[in-house]
Write an enzyme that holds these catalytic residues in place. Structure first.
Site, short mmCIF file in Angstrom:
data_model
loop_
_atom_site.label_atom_id
_atom_site.label_comp_id
_atom_site.label_asym_id
_atom_site.label_seq_id
_atom_site.Cartn_x
_atom_site.Cartn_y
_atom_site.Cartn_z
CG ASP A 25 -7.11 -2.53 -4.10
OD1 ASP A 25 -7.80 -1.90 -3.28
OD2 ASP A 25 -5.88 -2.65 -3.99
CG HIS B 177 -5.52 -1.82 -0.41
ND1 HIS B 177 -5.06 -1.42 -1.65
CD2 HIS B 177 -4.79 -1.11 0.50
CE1 HIS B 177 -4.11 -0.52 -1.50
NE2 HIS B 177 -3.91 -0.32 -0.21
CB SER C 120 -0.96 -0.03 1.19
OG SER C 120 -1.93 0.98 1.10
#
Length: 256
Positions: free
Chosen positions: A207, A235, A85
């Site tokens: 996502d 995610h 991320s």
């Protein structure tokens, strides 16, 4: 540090609101072949909260320096840096600053900019982000409970969203607010073409936070990069699809 001392070093960097525990399904499998290094950013997990500074961590550069400091302290060389991320862009910044330190980058569910601008689609309007930050600021626990299932996806596996919500709730709200603003208002698109380290982009097929077109953008901007799309939702594929995530990292990290 765990795993094989003689194996390549894999450094796993967690994302916003998380800690090293989010790698719990991936790290043991990687440790069979690699030396695995786990850590918590300052302000996360079991880190020393007294070392946290709103000024230092108001930009991703502070986090990138943390990664470089860890590498220097442990004398890590030829590191395979895996960033999840927001840590994917932290990894980019660290590698651009000291490219000789890293052998490879793995960008898991990356997004260089979350806000739509012109032809670029980050997945959110600026109004969306402002609303998200306001909600986090006014009721962090409520925000955590509402957002974690959205971020995780996989509504048929609610225990995954609950685990992420628990991780969010362990984070100090004041620290989380600064990290969230730093994350969701960052724009690292201009840093991508500067990457010289061999790079793998891993994205989920679905996502809500970093849509597939964002992953393709990262892949197109990082010259010579490779992209793998996992047949999973959400995610955090290291939790929702740990075997596929581990395999993708291992194949790339072990390539010579």
């Amino acid at each position: 540090m765990t795993g094989r001392d003689e194996g390549p070093t894999v450094l796993l960097a967690h994302g916003f609101g998380c800690d090293q525990n989010l790698w719990r399904l991936v790290a043991p499998a990687l440790a069979d072949r690699f030396r695995v290094v786990l850590f918590d950013y300052v302000g996360s997990g079991k880190s020393d909260l007294s070392a946290w500074s709103a000024e230092r961590y108001s930009t991703l550069d502070g986090y990138a320096q943390d990664v470089l400091d860890i590498c220097a302290e442990l004398d890590l060389r030829d590191v395979v840096l895996v960033g999840h991320s927001v840590s994917s862009m932290i990894a980019v910044l660290a590698a651009n600053r000291e490219p000789g330190r890293f052998s490879r980058l793995v960008l898991l569910s990356p997004s260089p900019c979350y806000v739509d601008e012109g032809d670029y689609r980050g997945g959110f309007s600026r109004g969306d982000i402002d609303e998200l930050l306001d909600s986090l600021d006014s009721n962090y626990l409520g925000w955590s409970a509402a957002m974690a299932p959205v971020i995780m996806g996989n509504p048929d596996r609610p225990e995954l969203g609950a685990e992420l919500a628990d991780s969010f709730c362990r984070t100090d709200p004041a620290i989380a607010r600064v990290f969230a603003q730093t994350t969701f208002l960052s724009d690292n698109r201009a840093d991508l073409p500067k990457v010289t380290v061999p790079t793998l982009v891993i994205q989920s097929a679905q996502d809500a936070i970093a849509p597939p077109e964002v992953g393709r953008f990262v892949h197109e901007q990082v010259r010579g990069s490779t992209m793998v799309t996992l047949d999973t939702i959400g995610h955090c594929p290291q939790l929702s699809a740990p075997e596929a995530t581990t395999d993708a990292i291992a194949v790339f990290a072990g390539a010579r």
